[in-house]
Motif scaffolding. Structure first.
Motif, mmCIF file in Angstrom:
data_model
loop_
_atom_site.group_PDB
_atom_site.id
_atom_site.type_symbol
_atom_site.label_atom_id
_atom_site.label_comp_id
_atom_site.label_asym_id
_atom_site.label_seq_id
_atom_site.Cartn_x
_atom_site.Cartn_y
_atom_site.Cartn_z
ATOM 1 N N TRP A 99 24.762 59.254 35.944
ATOM 2 C CA TRP A 99 25.057 59.764 37.274
ATOM 3 C C TRP A 99 26.322 60.597 37.166
ATOM 4 N N THR A 100 26.447 61.587 38.043
ATOM 5 C CA THR A 100 27.688 62.334 38.193
ATOM 6 C C THR A 100 27.806 62.726 39.648
ATOM 7 N N TYR A 101 28.935 63.285 40.010
ATOM 8 C CA TYR A 101 29.161 63.696 41.393
ATOM 9 C C TYR A 101 29.290 65.213 41.443
ATOM 10 N N LEU A 102 28.335 65.831 42.135
ATOM 11 C CA LEU A 102 28.276 67.281 42.281
ATOM 12 C C LEU A 102 28.853 67.690 43.628
ATOM 13 N N PHE A 103 29.534 68.808 43.646
ATOM 14 C CA PHE A 103 30.094 69.329 44.893
ATOM 15 C C PHE A 103 28.945 69.883 45.727
ATOM 16 N N LYS A 104 28.871 69.472 46.981
ATOM 17 C CA LYS A 104 27.769 69.903 47.850
ATOM 18 C C LYS A 104 27.877 71.398 48.145
ATOM 19 N N PRO A 105 26.748 72.110 48.085
ATOM 20 C CA PRO A 105 26.760 73.567 48.315
ATOM 21 C C PRO A 105 27.400 73.975 49.643
ATOM 22 N N ARG A 106 27.257 73.171 50.687
ATOM 23 C CA ARG A 106 27.813 73.579 51.987
ATOM 24 C C ARG A 106 29.344 73.612 51.990
ATOM 25 N N TYR A 107 29.979 73.047 50.966
ATOM 26 C CA TYR A 107 31.437 73.070 50.865
ATOM 27 C C TYR A 107 31.923 74.066 49.803
#
Length: 147
Positions: A99-107
């Motif tokens: 798992w990793t944490y991706l920055f959401k496109p809306r931000y």
């Protein structure tokens, strides 16, 4: 079931990762994630990672995290990030699901141009980052008790 987490920013520091997870995170290895890039988040000491064909991100893969760590990590990462499954490469050539944490496109407008620099974070940002997020462990324990 995936129990590994690929980290690419402040959580690459074992002490920060352990504090966030609420347990010692001593099983880890350097890893590389293809087709992604990390950028500085404007006004912050941490990065956001997005998909980017042809780019790679150097990070740390934490192995065998306990189930209790995941809600804490999700809460720590907050609204701007979403957990996603990726395949990372280890130095010995193995590929591992994590798992990793991706920055959401809306931000995306909050991401600065260029690459986030981990060495610069260690020299100039880690102490300020820790001071800003010092109370997270207490808040997470309280949330665990309520949840």
């Amino acid at each position: 079931m995936i129990s590994s987490c690929f980290t690419y920013g402040s959580l690459m520091c074992e002490d920060i990762m352990s504090a966030v997870c609420g347990t010692a995170c001593t099983r880890h290895a350097p890893a590389v994630l293809a087709d992604h890039r990390r950028h500085p988040v404007i006004g912050q000491h941490y990065p956001g990672m997005v998909c980017a064909a042809g780019s790679t991100v150097q990070g740390v893969l934490y192995l065998d995290l306990p189930t209790a760590a995941w809600p804490r990590l999700d809460a720590f990462e907050g609204e701007e990030y979403e957990r996603g499954r990726v395949d990372v490469s280890l130095a010995d050539g193995r590929t591992v699901a994590a798992w990793t944490y991706l920055f959401k496109p809306r931000y995306a407008a909050r991401l600065a141009a260029g690459d986030w620099d981990f060495d610069r974070f260690l020299r100039h940002g880690k102490a300020r980052f820790e001071a800003a997020y010092l109370g997270f462990g207490v808040l997470a324990r309280d949330a665990d008790r309520r949840g």
